[in-house]
Design a protein around this motif. Structure first.
Motif, PDB file in Angstrom:
ATOM      1  N   ASP A  79       0.296  10.723  25.324  1.00  0.00           N
ATOM      2  CA  ASP A  79      -0.312   9.731  26.069  1.00  0.00           C
ATOM      3  C   ASP A  79       0.448   8.526  26.197  1.00  0.00           C
ATOM      4  OD1 ASP A  79      -2.389  11.124  27.694  1.00  0.00           O
ATOM      5  OD2 ASP A  79      -3.861  10.814  25.946  1.00  0.00           O
ATOM      6  N   THR A  80       0.737   7.949  24.914  1.00  0.00           N
ATOM      7  CA  THR A  80       1.414   6.646  24.458  1.00  0.00           C
ATOM      8  C   THR A  80       2.817   6.907  25.067  1.00  0.00           C
ATOM      9  OG1 THR A  80       0.033   6.341  22.507  1.00  0.00           O
ATOM     10  CG2 THR A  80       2.128   5.193  22.857  1.00  0.00           C
ATOM     11  N   PHE A  81       3.516   7.920  24.929  1.00  0.00           N
ATOM     12  CA  PHE A  81       5.032   8.199  25.531  1.00  0.00           C
ATOM     13  C   PHE A  81       4.898   7.946  26.935  1.00  0.00           C
ATOM     14  CE2 PHE A  81       8.667  10.528  26.981  1.00  0.00           C
ATOM     15  CZ  PHE A  81       9.493   9.993  26.066  1.00  0.00           C
ATOM     16  N   ILE A  82       3.939   8.413  27.452  1.00  0.00           N
ATOM     17  CA  ILE A  82       4.001   8.548  29.079  1.00  0.00           C
ATOM     18  C   ILE A  82       3.835   7.114  29.508  1.00  0.00           C
ATOM     19  CG2 ILE A  82       2.785   9.233  30.999  1.00  0.00           C
ATOM     20  CD1 ILE A  82       2.516  12.098  29.734  1.00  0.00           C
ATOM     21  N   ASP A  83       2.500   6.565  29.111  1.00  0.00           N
ATOM     22  CA  ASP A  83       1.982   5.279  29.440  1.00  0.00           C
ATOM     23  C   ASP A  83       2.781   3.873  29.169  1.00  0.00           C
ATOM     24  OD1 ASP A  83      -0.277   6.574  30.469  1.00  0.00           O
ATOM     25  OD2 ASP A  83      -1.367   6.449  28.684  1.00  0.00           O
ATOM     26  N   SER A  84       3.644   4.080  27.976  1.00  0.00           N
ATOM     27  CA  SER A  84       4.242   3.018  27.684  1.00  0.00           C
ATOM     28  C   SER A  84       5.823   3.069  27.733  1.00  0.00           C
ATOM     29  CB  SER A  84       4.132   2.776  26.048  1.00  0.00           C
ATOM     30  OG  SER A  84       2.650   2.369  25.750  1.00  0.00           O
ATOM     31  N   TYR A  85       6.481   4.057  27.656  1.00  0.00           N
ATOM     32  CA  TYR A  85       7.822   4.526  27.897  1.00  0.00           C
ATOM     33  C   TYR A  85       8.664   5.369  28.947  1.00  0.00           C
ATOM     34  CZ  TYR A  85       6.813   2.751  23.248  1.00  0.00           C
ATOM     35  OH  TYR A  85       5.970   1.833  22.053  1.00  0.00           O
ATOM     36  N   LEU A  86       8.057   6.179  29.482  1.00  0.00           N
ATOM     37  CA  LEU A  86       8.589   7.012  30.652  1.00  0.00           C
ATOM     38  C   LEU A  86       8.313   6.125  31.992  1.00  0.00           C
ATOM     39  CD1 LEU A  86       9.464   9.744  31.086  1.00  0.00           C
ATOM     40  CD2 LEU A  86       7.018  10.432  32.082  1.00  0.00           C
ATOM     41  N   ASP A  87       9.674   6.055  32.640  1.00  0.00           N
ATOM     42  CA  ASP A  87       9.602   5.486  33.839  1.00  0.00           C
ATOM     43  C   ASP A  87       9.279   6.508  34.917  1.00  0.00           C
ATOM     44  OD1 ASP A  87      10.546   3.100  32.778  1.00  0.00           O
ATOM     45  OD2 ASP A  87      12.739   3.517  32.769  1.00  0.00           O
ATOM     46  N   MET A  88       8.383   6.274  35.736  1.00  0.00           N
ATOM     47  CA  MET A  88       7.996   7.293  36.822  1.00  0.00           C
ATOM     48  C   MET A  88       7.875   6.587  37.998  1.00  0.00           C
ATOM     49  SD  MET A  88       4.476   8.904  35.116  1.00  0.00           S
ATOM     50  CE  MET A  88       3.776   7.159  34.457  1.00  0.00           C
ATOM     51  N   GLY A  89       8.174   7.474  38.998  1.00  0.00           N
ATOM     52  CA  GLY A  89       8.350   6.966  40.451  1.00  0.00           C
ATOM     53  C   GLY A  89       7.310   7.851  41.489  1.00  0.00           C
ATOM     54  N   ALA A  90       7.660   7.541  42.624  1.00  0.00           N
ATOM     55  CA  ALA A  90       6.810   8.349  43.582  1.00  0.00           C
ATOM     56  C   ALA A  90       6.740  10.023  43.468  1.00  0.00           C
ATOM     57  CB  ALA A  90       7.017   7.985  45.213  1.00  0.00           C
ATOM     58  N   THR A  91       5.879  10.502  44.044  1.00  0.00           N
ATOM     59  CA  THR A  91       6.135  11.838  44.272  1.00  0.00           C
ATOM     60  C   THR A  91       7.020  12.313  45.369  1.00  0.00           C
ATOM     61  OG1 THR A  91       3.971  12.207  43.295  1.00  0.00           O
ATOM     62  CG2 THR A  91       4.821  14.029  44.714  1.00  0.00           C
ATOM     63  N   PRO A  92       7.982  12.926  45.241  1.00  0.00           N
ATOM     64  CA  PRO A  92       8.944  13.322  46.426  1.00  0.00           C
ATOM     65  C   PRO A  92       8.327  14.039  47.356  1.00  0.00           C
ATOM     66  CG  PRO A  92       9.401  14.754  44.850  1.00  0.00           C
ATOM     67  CD  PRO A  92       8.470  13.853  44.051  1.00  0.00           C
ATOM     68  N   ASN A 115       3.762  12.237  38.600  1.00  0.00           N
ATOM     69  CA  ASN A 115       2.979  12.050  37.590  1.00  0.00           C
ATOM     70  C   ASN A 115       2.680  13.202  36.746  1.00  0.00           C
ATOM     71  OD1 ASN A 115       0.752  11.414  36.072  1.00  0.00           O
ATOM     72  ND2 ASN A 115      -0.466  10.532  37.344  1.00  0.00           N
ATOM     73  N   PRO A 116       3.065  13.337  35.564  1.00  0.00           N
ATOM     74  CA  PRO A 116       2.928  14.458  34.685  1.00  0.00           C
ATOM     75  C   PRO A 116       1.766  14.872  34.444  1.00  0.00           C
ATOM     76  CG  PRO A 116       3.593  12.697  33.341  1.00  0.00           C
ATOM     77  CD  PRO A 116       3.556  12.193  34.758  1.00  0.00           C
ATOM     78  N   ARG A 117       0.641  14.391  34.682  1.00  0.00           N
ATOM     79  CA  ARG A 117      -0.608  14.416  34.438  1.00  0.00           C
ATOM     80  C   ARG A 117      -1.337  15.355  35.496  1.00  0.00           C
ATOM     81  NH1 ARG A 117      -0.614   9.134  31.756  1.00  0.00           N
ATOM     82  NH2 ARG A 117      -1.134   9.472  29.783  1.00  0.00           N
ATOM     83  N   VAL A 118      -0.768  15.349  36.775  1.00  0.00           N
ATOM     84  CA  VAL A 118      -1.223  16.169  37.783  1.00  0.00           C
ATOM     85  C   VAL A 118      -0.429  17.298  38.329  1.00  0.00           C
ATOM     86  CG1 VAL A 118      -2.644  14.089  38.666  1.00  0.00           C
ATOM     87  CG2 VAL A 118      -0.164  14.662  39.549  1.00  0.00           C
ATOM     88  N   SER A 119      -0.918  18.126  38.969  1.00  0.00           N
ATOM     89  CA  SER A 119      -0.101  19.494  39.273  1.00  0.00           C
ATOM     90  C   SER A 119       0.968  19.049  40.326  1.00  0.00           C
ATOM     91  CB  SER A 119      -0.953  20.738  39.869  1.00  0.00           C
ATOM     92  OG  SER A 119      -1.723  20.090  40.993  1.00  0.00           O
ATOM     93  N   THR A 120       0.859  18.028  41.109  1.00  0.00           N
ATOM     94  CA  THR A 120       1.877  17.725  42.095  1.00  0.00           C
ATOM     95  C   THR A 120       3.031  16.901  41.624  1.00  0.00           C
ATOM     96  OG1 THR A 120       0.303  15.742  42.798  1.00  0.00           O
ATOM     97  CG2 THR A 120       0.081  17.713  43.850  1.00  0.00           C
ATOM     98  N   GLY A 121       2.852  16.820  40.327  1.00  0.00           N
ATOM     99  CA  GLY A 121       3.981  16.054  39.372  1.00  0.00           C
ATOM    100  C   GLY A 121       5.152  16.904  39.520  1.00  0.00           C
ATOM    101  N   TRP A 122       6.601  16.475  39.222  1.00  0.00           N
ATOM    102  CA  TRP A 122       7.550  17.254  39.473  1.00  0.00           C
ATOM    103  C   TRP A 122       8.453  17.146  38.081  1.00  0.00           C
ATOM    104  CZ3 TRP A 122       9.842  19.788  43.716  1.00  0.00           C
ATOM    105  CH2 TRP A 122       9.175  19.885  44.880  1.00  0.00           C
TER     106      TRP A 122
END
Length: 191
Positions: free
Chosen positions: A24-37, A53-60
């Motif tokens: 959770d900390t790694f994703i929330d504080s360090y991972l740069d995220m963009g839109a779902t393609p 978003n890695p937390r949902v099934s539609t993440g890539w």
């Protein structure tokens, strides 16, 4: 984390070094995220951000530069090296790292399937006009060992019912899957 294998694998590698961090900390504080393609439409560059978003099934997912960037924001570079590789063979990774008890984050495919056919790819265009061809079977694992016939991983998608920690895949299937994804790997090691 239905699509958080790169973050889970990275956190496992960090915890192996005794570094106190959770996914959770790694994703929330360090991972740069963009839109779902939008397949066939517009989407982000997986070399720059995690797509979706890695937390949902539609993440890539994302490629190794995104994880290296996240690690460089987090680790103490006076104590640890973050090394990114393209083109290192699995045998090189074994002799340099695995034989020295240093796990390696690798980019491969789910179940080590041969997903080289065009039907395994989704395409989109970034807002800057770059064409993205993304392997829909993309997977990241923590490479931890090998024997004569298999390579072994802490696989974020595979829980072993018998209580073993590691998942083995045939060397041939791993080499194929690893090559399809451009032989991307990351090593985090003590200085």
């Amino acid at each position: 984390y239905p699509n958080g294998c790169e973050s889970v694998s990275t956190v496992m590698a960090l915890q192996n070094l005794g570094i106190d961090i959770n996914t959770d900390t790694f994703i929330d504080s360090y991972l740069d995220m963009g839109a779902t393609p939008i397949v066939g439409g517009i989407g982000p560059d997986p070399n720059l951000v995690y797509c979706g978003n890695p937390r949902v099934s539609t993440g890539w997912g994302c490629y190794s530069p995104v994880i290296v960037n996240a690690l460089n924001k987090f680790v103490n570079t006076n104590q640890y090296n973050v090394s990114q590789f393209y083109g290192k063979s699995l045998s090189e990774l074994c002799s340099t790292y695995i034989d020295n008890d240093i796990p390696v984050i690798i980019w491969a495919t789910v179940g080590m399937v041969d997903s080289s056919a065009s039907s395994y790819y989704a395409t989109w265009t970034t807002s800057e006009g770059k064409q993205i061809s993304y392997n829909k079977k993309l997977h990241r694992l923590l490479f931890v060992g090998y024997d004569e016939n298999n390579y072994y991983f802490n696989d974020p998608m595979h829980m072993n019912a018998d209580g073993t920690k590691y998942t083995g895949y045939s060397k041939v299937s791993v080499e194929t899957a690893y090559n399809i994804l451009g032989q991307q790997s990351i090593v985090i090691s003590s200085k």
